[in-house]
Design an enzyme around this catalytic site. Structure first.
Site, PDB file in Angstrom:
ATOM      1  N   CYS A  79      33.196  37.637  49.886  1.00 13.57           N
ATOM      2  CA  CYS A  79      33.368  36.128  49.877  1.00 13.57           C
ATOM      3  C   CYS A  79      32.156  35.349  49.482  1.00 13.57           C
ATOM      4  O   CYS A  79      32.176  34.122  49.344  1.00 13.57           O
ATOM      5  CB  CYS A  79      34.122  35.525  51.098  1.00 13.57           C
ATOM      6  SG  CYS A  79      35.648  35.859  50.931  1.00 13.57           S
ATOM      7  N   ASP A 118      45.529  34.985  54.508  1.00 11.16           N
ATOM      8  CA  ASP A 118      45.993  33.750  54.090  1.00 11.16           C
ATOM      9  C   ASP A 118      47.311  33.283  54.500  1.00 11.16           C
ATOM     10  O   ASP A 118      47.929  32.403  54.927  1.00 11.16           O
ATOM     11  CB  ASP A 118      45.745  33.418  52.717  1.00 11.16           C
ATOM     12  CG  ASP A 118      44.272  33.149  52.173  1.00 11.16           C
ATOM     13  OD1 ASP A 118      43.493  32.876  53.184  1.00 11.16           O
ATOM     14  OD2 ASP A 118      44.095  33.484  50.899  1.00 11.16           O
TER      15      ASP A 118
END
Length: 346
Positions: free
Chosen positions: A11, A84
């Protein structure tokens, strides 16, 4: 011979929030009554209404390797993508591979990446049902994930309430440790603990959280703790963070003190300019709070009574959770960081 990857991502490779906001604001969007949450909400996934009670969560995430082991990379990338769904209170149903792979590279490396990802999807109770692959000079891997959610139990990242506790379920410092390890500034045991942290699914903690009715939830990934906290409070509240209670992986602050900085951390600092106030000066500590997290923990806004009960149960079941702050009335800035500057946790 052991197959290894060039480490350059996770990320930490994410485009800055400021640049994304500017670009996305120019795009035409067709409104639909059944699209409950789109990218304008800055949430962890899109939500589509299926029935009065049930919704479908759609999300995707992929990036370059953050570890040299292709099998571990596949597992981390899949764990990160599935998160998520958990961060919105959902259950993963299906996943599709997204692969970029050099034409001249050894196919055995791709096999190991996909094997790692497939095992994580299977462990989550979801079905791997295809994907898409292209040749590319740099290896990248991730998943497109579809989940289902009871709309009455849907969690969003911008629905916190004044007086809520802020709870974090994994320690920070992932990108600093991954980068520092690559330049011999991080000890092997600290690196391995960071890898173990990335491999921990948020699913079990999210399952426990459901009974405690949080007001807002997100997962801490590429925009770092401060970026995702900013999304949670918007312009409505001020998050007061307790610096000495924020969990930090061993070796992360030391890496920052040795001038191991990440491009993603710099982008996050720039995007949040004028939105964060620190008490005291500790640049290494600040770097940890700006640090992009790969497969980071859940950030939860919850009533004090429910939050304390949640933490008690989470710890009894062998997981981590820390009160790191509270949601207060707007004090002119989205985030105020108070208290000490060091709290390393295993």
């Amino acid at each position: 011979m052991k197959k290894e990857l060039d480490v350059c991502g996770g990320c930490n490779a994410k485009i800055s929030a400021g640049d994304l906001d500017e670009i996305l604001s120019t795009l035409p969007v067709h409104p639909r009554d059944d699209l409950l949450i789109g990218f304008d909400y800055k949430d962890d996934g899109a939500v589509i209404k299926v029935t009065e009670d049930e919704g479908m969560i759609v999300t995707m995430d992929f990036f370059p390797p953050m570890v040299a082991d292709p099998y571990i990379f596949g597992k981390v990338a899949a764990t990160n993508a599935l998160s998520d769904i958990y961060a919105m209170g959902g259950e993963p149903v299906s996943a599709m591979n997204m692969v970029c792979f050099p034409e001249e590279e050894d196919p055995e490396i791709l096999k190991l990446i996909l094997q790692g990802g497939a095992e994580v999807v299977q462990e989550a109770g979801a079905t791997l049902c295809g994907g898409h692959s292209i040749h590319d000079p740099k290896i990248k891997y991730g998943l497109s994930v579809t989940g289902k959610v009871n709309l009455k139990e849907l969690w969003q990242n911008n629905t916190a309430k004044e007086g809520d506790l802020l709870i974090l379920t994994k320690p920070l410092g992932i990108s600093l440790l991954m980068t520092g390890y690559g330049v011999d500034e991080v000890k092997e045991e600290d690196f391995q603990l960071a890898v173990k942290t990335m491999l921990e699914s948020n699913g079990p903690v999210a399952k426990i959280l459901k009974k405690y009715h949080p007001h807002g939830v997100t997962d801490v990934t590429g925009f770092g703790l401060l970026g995702h906290t900013s999304e949670m409070v918007r312009d409505t509240f001020t998050a007061i963070l307790y610096g000495d209670q924020i969990p930090i992986l061993p070796g992360a602050q030391e890496a920052a003190r040795e001038f191991v900085f990440t491009a993603g951390g710099h982008r996050n600092r720039k995007s949040l300019q004028g939105k964060v106030e620190f008490k005291g000066e500790d640049y290494a500590f600040e770097e940890v709070l700006y640090d992009p997290q790969t497969s980071g923990g859940l950030l939860i806004a919850i009533s004090p009574e429910n939050g304390k009960q949640f933490i008690k149960e989470v710890k009894e079941k062998g997981h981590q959770a820390y009160i790191i702050g509270k949601i207060g009335p707007s004090l002119g800035l989205p985030i105020l960081v108070r208290g000490g500057t060091k709290n390393e946790n295993h």
